[in-house]
Design an enzyme around this catalytic site. Structure first.
Site, PDB file in Angstrom:
ATOM      1  CE  LYS A 185      -4.496   0.816   0.167  1.00 39.28           C
ATOM      2  NZ  LYS A 185      -5.584  -0.073  -0.276  1.00 39.28           N
TER       3      LYS A 185
HETATM    4  P1  NAD Z   1     -12.974   7.724  -2.717  1.00 34.83           P
HETATM    5  O1  NAD Z   1     -11.947   8.739  -2.433  1.00 34.83           O
HETATM    6  O2  NAD Z   1     -13.424   7.524  -4.124  1.00 34.83           O
HETATM    7  O3  NAD Z   1     -14.291   7.999  -1.839  1.00 34.83           O
HETATM    8  C1  NAD Z   1     -14.248   8.138  -0.452  1.00 34.83           C
HETATM    9  C2  NAD Z   1     -15.630   8.575   0.027  1.00 34.83           C
HETATM   10  O4  NAD Z   1     -15.635   8.624   1.451  1.00 34.83           O
HETATM   11  C3  NAD Z   1     -16.028   9.971  -0.449  1.00 34.83           C
HETATM   12  O5  NAD Z   1     -17.414  10.008  -0.729  1.00 34.83           O
HETATM   13  C4  NAD Z   1     -15.715  10.837   0.760  1.00 34.83           C
HETATM   14  O6  NAD Z   1     -16.452  12.048   0.800  1.00 34.83           O
HETATM   15  C5  NAD Z   1     -16.106   9.893   1.867  1.00 34.83           C
HETATM   16  N1  NAD Z   1     -15.499  10.242   3.146  1.00 34.83           N
HETATM   17  C6  NAD Z   1     -14.230  10.644   3.398  1.00 34.83           C
HETATM   18  N2  NAD Z   1     -14.077  10.926   4.693  1.00 34.83           N
HETATM   19  C7  NAD Z   1     -15.259  10.681   5.280  1.00 34.83           C
HETATM   20  C8  NAD Z   1     -15.730  10.800   6.605  1.00 34.83           C
HETATM   21  N3  NAD Z   1     -14.942  11.213   7.579  1.00 34.83           N
HETATM   22  N4  NAD Z   1     -17.019  10.461   6.852  1.00 34.83           N
HETATM   23  C9  NAD Z   1     -17.822  10.048   5.856  1.00 34.83           C
HETATM   24  N5  NAD Z   1     -17.444   9.922   4.581  1.00 34.83           N
HETATM   25  C10 NAD Z   1     -16.179  10.241   4.298  1.00 34.83           C
HETATM   26  O7  NAD Z   1     -12.398   6.350  -2.107  1.00 34.83           O
HETATM   27  P2  NAD Z   1     -12.795   4.853  -2.499  1.00 34.83           P
HETATM   28  O8  NAD Z   1     -11.855   4.382  -3.534  1.00 34.83           O
HETATM   29  O9  NAD Z   1     -14.275   4.766  -2.744  1.00 34.83           O
HETATM   30  O10 NAD Z   1     -12.432   4.076  -1.165  1.00 34.83           O
HETATM   31  C11 NAD Z   1     -13.325   3.990  -0.043  1.00 34.83           C
HETATM   32  C12 NAD Z   1     -12.892   2.863   0.875  1.00 34.83           C
HETATM   33  O11 NAD Z   1     -12.867   1.634   0.155  1.00 34.83           O
HETATM   34  C13 NAD Z   1     -11.496   3.014   1.466  1.00 34.83           C
HETATM   35  O12 NAD Z   1     -11.483   2.472   2.756  1.00 34.83           O
HETATM   36  C14 NAD Z   1     -10.634   2.175   0.544  1.00 34.83           C
HETATM   37  O13 NAD Z   1      -9.439   1.735   1.155  1.00 34.83           O
HETATM   38  C15 NAD Z   1     -11.595   1.035   0.256  1.00 34.83           C
HETATM   39  N6  NAD Z   1     -11.324   0.288  -0.964  1.00 34.83           N
HETATM   40  C16 NAD Z   1     -11.201   0.922  -2.179  1.00 34.83           C
HETATM   41  C17 NAD Z   1     -10.984   0.175  -3.330  1.00 34.83           C
HETATM   42  C18 NAD Z   1     -10.926   0.794  -4.703  1.00 34.83           C
HETATM   43  O14 NAD Z   1     -10.846   0.027  -5.681  1.00 34.83           O
HETATM   44  N7  NAD Z   1     -10.984   2.096  -4.868  1.00 34.83           N
HETATM   45  C19 NAD Z   1     -10.844  -1.219  -3.239  1.00 34.83           C
HETATM   46  C20 NAD Z   1     -10.987  -1.831  -1.997  1.00 34.83           C
HETATM   47  C21 NAD Z   1     -11.223  -1.071  -0.867  1.00 34.83           C
END
Ligand code: NAD
Length: 419
Positions: free
Chosen positions: A111
């Site tokens: 990561k």
């Molecule tokens: P992103 O940046 O696209 O979206 C994050 C979302 O969370 C946004 O809507 C943001 O406004 C919201 N957010 C941020 N801080 C917040 C808070 N304090 N309270 C409420 N909402 C909040 O990110 P993503 O890629 O959708 O990732 C989200 C989660 O999923 C993370 O934990 C990431 O590690 C995990 N994840 C992502 C992927 C991927 O392919 N992108 C894969 C597996 C896991």
């Protein structure tokens, strides 16, 4: 005083290690193997100086942690967020080791992250930050070494800069990063894959719980790549998405939100807040709404011993990494809540990233149906294996998932040898 009492965030690395140790204990793993599998293989911390638009030089801190590469090149996303630190990156790298092993991908876990606030940076500054960060860590990256992908606040555009920066030194290398735009060797279905995967896992889990997807009420925290796609696919599968939120707050409609319409609204306004067809709620209120399925899809550590007693969901699908602290998990288990762990529920993204890498290496392109079909096969089989193990061993789904993954990584370590 315990960290949670002071409401300071529980160290995410400690949380991951505690989960690992619980499973390792149960498996009777030796101390030697435990430290080999717990300790990161390699860590890099770099200074990332960026000349900002106003002429100032700002110096950011960036990290790349390669947790374990026994089963293949390491793989994992890059996060841009003000809370990024070495502990968080270590924890997320370790989760990637278990996620890739659980789903049988030929990868280890890594990561990366840069401590910055992208909401206050221009596109130009973000591009400079990305290029400088990749320049500094490129010595440990490579298609057969370590392959980054998107995570919080990084997207296909950022992946395109990563590919371009790496390729400028090594020649055209699309397979060094996944989650790229389609025009640059990205895969059909990758962008949606984590959210789609969450829905595949929900469908399987509901069967075992005797719940019906049609009309199931769903609340989703986070409306980014994962949350917004999960909302769309859950609605398509027949569920009733009653609430969503982002960093600015949330909205609810017990009758069910119109996801297409509200996605259009959030794309235009850059937030779900203020959507006129729903009532406003806070993020905390969203977490404690009565619903069948709660999907945390934002940051880690959001469900703690403080709010766990108020939660009313029957199932928690961990789309985000590490959203539930161990103490919260104990409270929820006592209440009979089923928790589908992050290394399973959030695995769709890395599976589709693997497909993208394979297509880049072979210089072929798969159709979207092929990506989605294979994604479903891998996730369904992984869920079944975890579920069967949890029944057989009389343990929760997380411990079962860890036991399956640890066993695979431990066998790879042993067979490769250490002399
Ligand atoms: P992103 O940046 O696209 O979206 C994050 C979302 O969370 C946004 O809507 C943001 O406004 C919201 N957010 C941020 N801080 C917040 C808070 N304090 N309270 C409420 N909402 C909040 O990110 P993503 O890629 O959708 O990732 C989200 C989660 O999923 C993370 O934990 C990431 O590690 C995990 N994840 C992502 C992927 C991927 O392919 N992108 C894969 C597996 C896991």
């Amino acid at each position: 005083m315990e960290q949670e009492i002071s409401r300071a965030p529980v160290s995410s690395y400690k949380v991951t290690n505690r989960q690992f140790e619980q499973a390792a204990e149960r498996m009777g793993l030796t101390e030697e193997l435990k430290s080999l599998l717990m300790m990161p293989f390699r860590e890099m911390a770099v200074q990332v100086p960026v000349k900002m638009d106003d002429g100032r030089l700002e110096v950011f801190l960036g990290y790349r942690v390669q947790h374990n590469g026994a089963r293949g090149p390491t793989k994992g996303g890059i996060r841009y967020h003000p809370t990024v630190d070495i502990h968080e990156v270590r924890s997320l790298a370790s989760l990637m080791t278990w996620k890739t092993a659980l789903t049988g991908l030929p990868y280890g876990g890594a990561k990366g992250g840069v401590n910055c606030d992208p909401s206050r940076m221009s596109i130009n500054e973000l591009e400079k930050l990305t290029r400088k960060f990749i320049d500094r860590i490129s010595i440990i990256l490579g298609p057969y070494r370590d392959i980054p992908a998107p995570d919080v606040n990084t997207n296909p555009q950022v992946m395109a800069w990563i590919m371009d920066e790496y390729s400028s030194k090594h020649g055209y290398t699309p397979s060094v990063v996944t989650g790229k735009p389609l025009d640059l060797g990205g895969s059909e279905g990758r962008l949606e894959a984590t959210g789609r995967g969450v829905t595949f896992i929900a469908q399987e889990a509901l069967l075992d719980l005797g719940l019906d997807m049609t009309g199931a009420s769903v609340a989703i925290q986070g409306f980014g790549n994962v949350g917004a796609h999960a909302a769309r696919f859950m609605e398509e599968a027949g569920a009733n998405v009653i609430a969503v939120s982002d960093v600015n707050g949330g909205i609810k409609d017990e009758g069910g939100l119109d996801i297409k319409d509200m996605t259009k609204y959030s794309q235009e306004t850059k937030t779900v807040v203020g959507y006129p067809m729903a009532k406003p709620i806070t993020n905390q209120e969203l977490l404690s709404l009565p619903c069948d399925i709660l999907i945390p899809a934002a940051l880690g550590g959001v469900i703690t011993r403080f709010n766990a007693p108020q939660l009313k969901a029957r199932v928690i699908l961990e789309a985000a990494n590490s959203p539930v602290t161990p103490r919260a998990e104990e409270i929820l288990s006592e209440k009979g809540v089923t928790i589908i762990p992050d290394i399973l529920a959030g695995a769709g993204g890395v599976i589709a990233s693997y497909f993208e890498w394979v297509q880049n290496l072979q210089q072929v392109q798969w159709k979207e149906e092929q990506v989605n079909q294979r994604l479903k096969e891998i996730l369904t089989a992984s869920y079944r294996e975890v579920y069967q193990t949890s029944i057989k061993e009389e343990i929760d789904l997380r411990t079962a998932a860890y036991m399956i993954s640890i066993d695979k990584v431990a066998r790879a370590e042993a067979t490769r040898g250490h002399n």
